[in-house]
Scaffold this active site. Structure first.
Site, PDB file in Angstrom:
ATOM      1  N   MET A 197      12.134  44.803 -10.190  1.00 11.99           N
ATOM      2  CA  MET A 197      11.956  46.201 -10.591  1.00 11.99           C
ATOM      3  C   MET A 197      12.035  46.343 -12.106  1.00 11.99           C
ATOM      4  SD  MET A 197      13.495  48.674  -7.668  1.00 11.99           S
ATOM      5  CE  MET A 197      15.221  48.498  -8.109  1.00 11.99           C
ATOM      6  N   GLY A 198      11.958  45.220 -12.816  1.00 12.28           N
ATOM      7  CA  GLY A 198      11.956  45.282 -14.263  1.00 12.28           C
ATOM      8  C   GLY A 198      13.343  45.366 -14.860  1.00 12.28           C
ATOM      9  N   ASN A 199      13.406  45.768 -16.144  1.00 12.71           N
ATOM     10  CA  ASN A 199      14.645  45.728 -16.921  1.00 12.71           C
ATOM     11  C   ASN A 199      15.262  44.340 -16.795  1.00 12.71           C
ATOM     12  OD1 ASN A 199      16.605  46.786 -18.634  1.00 12.71           O
ATOM     13  ND2 ASN A 199      17.907  47.405 -16.933  1.00 12.71           N
ATOM     14  N   LYS A 204      22.407  37.224  -4.928  1.00 11.58           N
ATOM     15  CA  LYS A 204      23.295  38.374  -5.133  1.00 11.58           C
ATOM     16  C   LYS A 204      22.991  39.452  -4.102  1.00 11.58           C
ATOM     17  CE  LYS A 204      22.586  41.428  -8.417  1.00 11.58           C
ATOM     18  NZ  LYS A 204      22.599  42.756  -7.728  1.00 11.58           N
ATOM     19  N   SER A 207      23.064  42.093 -13.316  1.00 14.95           N
ATOM     20  CA  SER A 207      22.340  43.169 -12.646  1.00 14.95           C
ATOM     21  C   SER A 207      21.783  44.111 -13.696  1.00 14.95           C
ATOM     22  CB  SER A 207      23.275  43.941 -11.708  1.00 14.95           C
ATOM     23  OG  SER A 207      22.655  45.126 -11.236  1.00 14.95           O
ATOM     24  N   HIS A 263      16.811  40.626 -16.955  1.00 16.17           N
ATOM     25  CA  HIS A 263      17.949  39.970 -17.593  1.00 16.17           C
ATOM     26  C   HIS A 263      17.873  38.478 -17.292  1.00 16.17           C
ATOM     27  CE1 HIS A 263      19.654  39.938 -13.565  1.00 16.17           C
ATOM     28  NE2 HIS A 263      19.570  41.257 -13.514  1.00 16.17           N
ATOM     29  N   GLY A 323      19.310  36.684 -15.208  1.00 18.19           N
ATOM     30  CA  GLY A 323      19.208  36.355 -13.791  1.00 18.19           C
ATOM     31  C   GLY A 323      17.769  36.356 -13.315  1.00 18.19           C
ATOM     32  N   HIS A 324      17.018  37.374 -13.698  1.00 19.75           N
ATOM     33  CA  HIS A 324      15.593  37.406 -13.345  1.00 19.75           C
ATOM     34  C   HIS A 324      14.853  36.209 -13.938  1.00 19.75           C
ATOM     35  CE1 HIS A 324      16.401  41.918 -13.155  1.00 19.75           C
ATOM     36  NE2 HIS A 324      15.911  41.657 -11.958  1.00 19.75           N
TER      37      HIS A 324
END
Length: 285
Positions: A30-32, A150, A186, A34, A36-37
């Site tokens: 969903m973007g934003n 997660k 997150s 970090h 982790g992505h």
């Protein structure tokens, strides 16, 4: 890296890759973004010839009193991070592109697994997740799709969905990415105030304590859940649930269950955080 905003554009790319016999890895987000992505993108990069990342803030997985409107949209920064991570295609559709007939037409719903944990308090959330992911899988046609552990319940539900609907894709769970103090990364961590951010690692610390007690022989899981919930609430959290569950069914675990997941959801201020920890126990004789 190329960017596509329409289903037709993505399908054109996919057809070209398939003609060349190239494998496709997919990371839906969903973007934003970090770290982790980015770790998921790099995992896909090691497994496949080409990597597609989607950025779509999906309205159907948000409840009426949740944070859809304030969820961060940072497309330009995300695109730059994806170039650095080695993604080949960014798919960033509009709501109208993903829901051309409106948002209340056809649904994909996985029973039972969605009834527990987050599903008990976020009615309709997982129906929104499974519907949009089924659309994305249909569009991208990946060989492998990567999801973070997660969101353990989401991962379990999507695996079940793909198994039951015969999607020709391998669903891979990647280990939870954490900050140095243990907090699970997150996009919502950015909503935390400075004092809340200092407190937030206690969520994972409590999960570790639960795991230690179970390994030490504690089998009264409901009492352990209650003690842990009280401790978190007294620390400053507002606990939605903390559940020791069967890792396969997600139902509350009993003393004969061997593969467990300890899952928690709690708010700090207005920010909802989730985390989990898994463990295997030796059945009592």
């Amino acid at each position: 890296m190329q960017t596509a905003h329409s289903v037709a554009q993505v399908r054109e790319h996919v057809r070209g890759w398939h003609r060349k016999g190239q494998s496709v890895g997919f990371v839906p987000t969903m973007g934003n973004l970090h770290d982790g992505h980015i770790s998921l993108v790099r995992e896909a990069r090691t497994r496949c010839d080409v990597v597609v990342v989607s950025i779509f803030v999906n309205p159907t997985q948000f409840g009426p009193n949740e944070d859809f409107d304030r969820y961060p949209r940072t497309l330009d920064a995300d695109a730059a991070a994806l170039v650095e991570a080695g993604a080949d295609l960014l798919f960033a559709p509009s709501v109208e592109e993903m829901y051309p007939l409106g948002q209340n037409q056809t649904w994909v719903d996985v029973d039972q697994l969605g009834d527990h944990l987050c599903g008990a308090s976020r009615e309709g959330h997982f129906r929104g997740v499974t519907t949009v992911v089924s659309k994305l899988l249909n569009i991208v046609q990946p060989d492998v799709a990567i999801f973070g552990e997660k969101d353990f319940q989401q991962l379990a539900i999507l695996r079940r969905m793909c198994e039951e609907l015969l999607f020709p894709v391998k669903i891979v769970g990647a280990a939870t990415s954490r900050e140095t103090d243990g907090l699970a990364r997150s996009s919502r961590n950015g909503f935390l105030s400075e004092s809340e951010r200092t407190l937030a690692p206690q969520l994972y610390a409590h999960l570790q304590q639960v795991k230690t007690e179970i390994i030490g022989g504690e089998r009264n899981y409901r009492a352990l859940e209650s003690r842990t919930s009280q401790s978190l609430n007294s620390t400053g959290f507002s606990v939605d649930y903390i559940t020791i569950a069967n890792a396969r069914t997600l139902a509350p675990a009993g003393p004969d269950d061997t593969d467990l997941i300890v899952a928690v959801a709690a708010k700090l201020g207005s920010t909802r955080l989730i985390d989990n920890i898994s463990l295997a126990v030796v059945r009592d004789r």
